[in-house]
Design an enzyme around this catalytic site. Sequence first.
Site, PDB file in Angstrom:
ATOM      1  N   HIS A   1       9.918  51.994  49.622  1.00 21.26           N
ATOM      2  CA  HIS A   1      10.780  50.967  49.026  1.00 21.26           C
ATOM      3  C   HIS A   1      12.247  51.342  49.277  1.00 21.26           C
ATOM      4  O   HIS A   1      12.683  52.438  48.919  1.00 21.26           O
ATOM      5  CB  HIS A   1      10.508  50.828  47.521  1.00 21.26           C
ATOM      6  N   ALA A   2      12.973  50.423  49.887  1.00 23.95           N
ATOM      7  CA  ALA A   2      14.287  50.740  50.444  1.00 23.95           C
ATOM      8  C   ALA A   2      15.297  51.260  49.425  1.00 23.95           C
ATOM      9  O   ALA A   2      16.030  52.202  49.697  1.00 23.95           O
ATOM     10  CB  ALA A   2      14.838  49.496  51.145  1.00 23.95           C
TER      11      ALA A   2
ATOM     12  N   GLU B   1      15.026  52.885  46.693  1.00 29.39           N
ATOM     13  CA  GLU B   1      14.700  54.081  45.918  1.00 29.39           C
ATOM     14  C   GLU B   1      15.221  55.331  46.638  1.00 29.39           C
ATOM     15  O   GLU B   1      14.466  56.132  47.179  1.00 29.39           O
ATOM     16  CB  GLU B   1      13.170  54.113  45.684  1.00 29.39           C
TER      17      GLU B   1
ATOM     18  N   ARG C   1      14.332  45.948  48.520  1.00 20.74           N
ATOM     19  CA  ARG C   1      13.109  46.719  48.268  1.00 20.74           C
ATOM     20  C   ARG C   1      12.140  46.715  49.465  1.00 20.74           C
ATOM     21  O   ARG C   1      11.561  47.730  49.825  1.00 20.74           O
ATOM     22  CB  ARG C   1      12.397  46.096  47.048  1.00 20.74           C
TER      23      ARG C   1
ATOM     24  N   ARG D   1       2.260  46.740  49.018  1.00 21.72           N
ATOM     25  CA  ARG D   1       1.261  45.710  48.708  1.00 21.72           C
ATOM     26  C   ARG D   1       0.526  45.310  49.988  1.00 21.72           C
ATOM     27  O   ARG D   1      -0.274  44.394  49.968  1.00 21.72           O
ATOM     28  CB  ARG D   1       1.923  44.457  48.114  1.00 21.72           C
TER      29      ARG D   1
ATOM     30  N   HIS E   1       8.197  57.511  45.064  1.00 23.13           N
ATOM     31  CA  HIS E   1       8.972  56.336  44.650  1.00 23.13           C
ATOM     32  C   HIS E   1       9.956  56.725  43.548  1.00 23.13           C
ATOM     33  O   HIS E   1       9.976  57.845  43.070  1.00 23.13           O
ATOM     34  CB  HIS E   1       8.035  55.269  44.049  1.00 23.13           C
TER      35      HIS E   1
ATOM     36  N   GLU F   1       6.663  58.535  40.634  1.00 25.84           N
ATOM     37  CA  GLU F   1       7.882  57.783  40.335  1.00 25.84           C
ATOM     38  C   GLU F   1       8.875  58.794  39.784  1.00 25.84           C
ATOM     39  O   GLU F   1       8.688  59.311  38.685  1.00 25.84           O
ATOM     40  CB  GLU F   1       7.611  56.709  39.270  1.00 25.84           C
TER      41      GLU F   1
HETATM   42  N1  ARG Z   1       6.259  51.013  41.447  1.00 27.03           N
HETATM   43  C1  ARG Z   1       5.459  51.067  42.632  1.00 27.03           C
HETATM   44  C2  ARG Z   1       5.205  49.682  43.184  1.00 27.03           C
HETATM   45  O1  ARG Z   1       5.492  48.705  42.534  1.00 27.03           O
HETATM   46  C3  ARG Z   1       4.170  51.789  42.436  1.00 27.03           C
HETATM   47  C4  ARG Z   1       3.239  51.137  41.477  1.00 27.03           C
HETATM   48  C5  ARG Z   1       1.941  51.827  41.432  1.00 27.03           C
HETATM   49  N2  ARG Z   1       1.121  51.316  42.496  1.00 27.03           N
HETATM   50  C6  ARG Z   1       0.474  52.076  43.288  1.00 27.03           C
HETATM   51  N3  ARG Z   1      -0.267  51.553  44.207  1.00 27.03           N
HETATM   52  N4  ARG Z   1       0.538  53.331  43.116  1.00 27.03           N
HETATM   53  O2  ARG Z   1       4.739  49.591  44.281  1.00 27.03           O
HETATM   54 ZN    ZN Z   2       8.673  51.922  44.727  1.00 25.36          ZN
END
Ligand code: ARG
Ligand code: ZN
Length: 418
Positions: free
Chosen positions: A178-179, A181, A236, A254, A306, A380
């Site tokens: 994600h850009a 972050e 993002r 995703r 992330h 995270e």
């Molecule tokens: N915050 C991140 C997102 O929205 C990670 C969410 C958790 N998802 C995952 N596949 N681990 O992509």
């Molecule tokens: Zn992220």
Amino acid sequence: MKTLLILFVFMNLRPGHCTETRDQILSITPITQEQVDILKNVSTQYETSLWQPASPQYIKEETQVHLYVPANSSETVVDLLEKHNITHEVLQANANELIEMQTKNDSTDPRSGATFYERYHNLNDIYFWIERIIQDNPSKVKLILIGSSSEKRPLYVLKLSLNDNPGKKAMWIDCGIHAREWISPAFCLWFVQHSLSFYGQNQDITFILNNMDVYILPVLNPDGYDYTWTTNRMWRKNRSVSKSSGCIGVDLNRNFDANWCTEGASNDPCTEIYCGEFPESEPESQAVADFLRNHKDEVQLYFSIHSYSQMLLFPYSCSREEAENHKDLLEMTREAAQKIRRYYRNTYKYGAGSKTIYLAPGGSDDWAYNLGIKYSFTFELQDVGQYGFLLPPSHISKACNEALIAVKTIALRVIEKT
Ligand code: ARG
Ligand code: ZN
């Protein structure tokens, strides 16, 4: 005291320095359904950037929303919140200044004591850094080109191999999917530096590198990362253009083949959680998936880095089902969180993604897990919203050390088990 006050007032009255005209970060907590609906509207109608949750559809009662509000809409947005009695708090009143602090820091400031690794770096500097690491450590680090981005930038993986024990396994770490972050690529650089400097000095990293090679992808989404430096700090997704809508960007987390595009993702190319046209439609996710498929017997441990929210997550995020080795994964993250608490006095939540944050299908961690990499994690990093994606450079070292101790704790457990 009086002079100070006058000086302060004077500074604030200079054109362009009036507090009301700066970009703000707001923490907003809707209580009623009506307030939820108003907030959903605000985040879509006005030029704002929703930080938390990832998409307006997940705004719900009694849950904090973090919203980045540019100067030109801040008055309207705050008026609206006040008119409807929606609880809100200003987390940052001058986000422009935070952004400036992060970028001007890229050039070497002789007055600042911060090292290279305690600053954020633009994409070109990261490419230069990669080149230098390879040149300086030819026997320890190999460069692997795994593909290219949709705007044709190279996707480089560094392979750290500090020891030639036969039959060594490996771990994978990717950063910058994600850009916006920025702390994430900073961590990948930090990890490489730590490994190269402390192999043979620090017991844990030595043991880990004696038993595992490490594949590191410092910037999984180079197009998006570059875009956050040049054009929009809040971007993002990647930068591929959707033919049907003209909207730009797929959420690469995703786009993997794990309950792809079900609840928690969107098939609308104009949203922040767009899943793409089909699984691995994007060159970035396809390059990672191809590489891991080709190395799946070797790679035992997967990390995706992330920010923000301080969480150590593991599968599944794409469904509410429990992973087959849920207990192991839970215990590993519990121990890692405990170490962070003990050594750095900071709190990280841990657990399966779907239960700890939200359903998020198509994530790389779940996909890697289903491929057979049974120790698969998404971290995270800092913080919990005070600065959010704009974590100041002065926080890089602590944030990275927290993540580092978590990576080490888990890697040691994985080596022990196998
Ligand atoms: N915050 C991140 C997102 O929205 C990670 C969410 C958790 N998802 C995952 N596949 N681990 O992509
Ligand atoms: Zn992220």
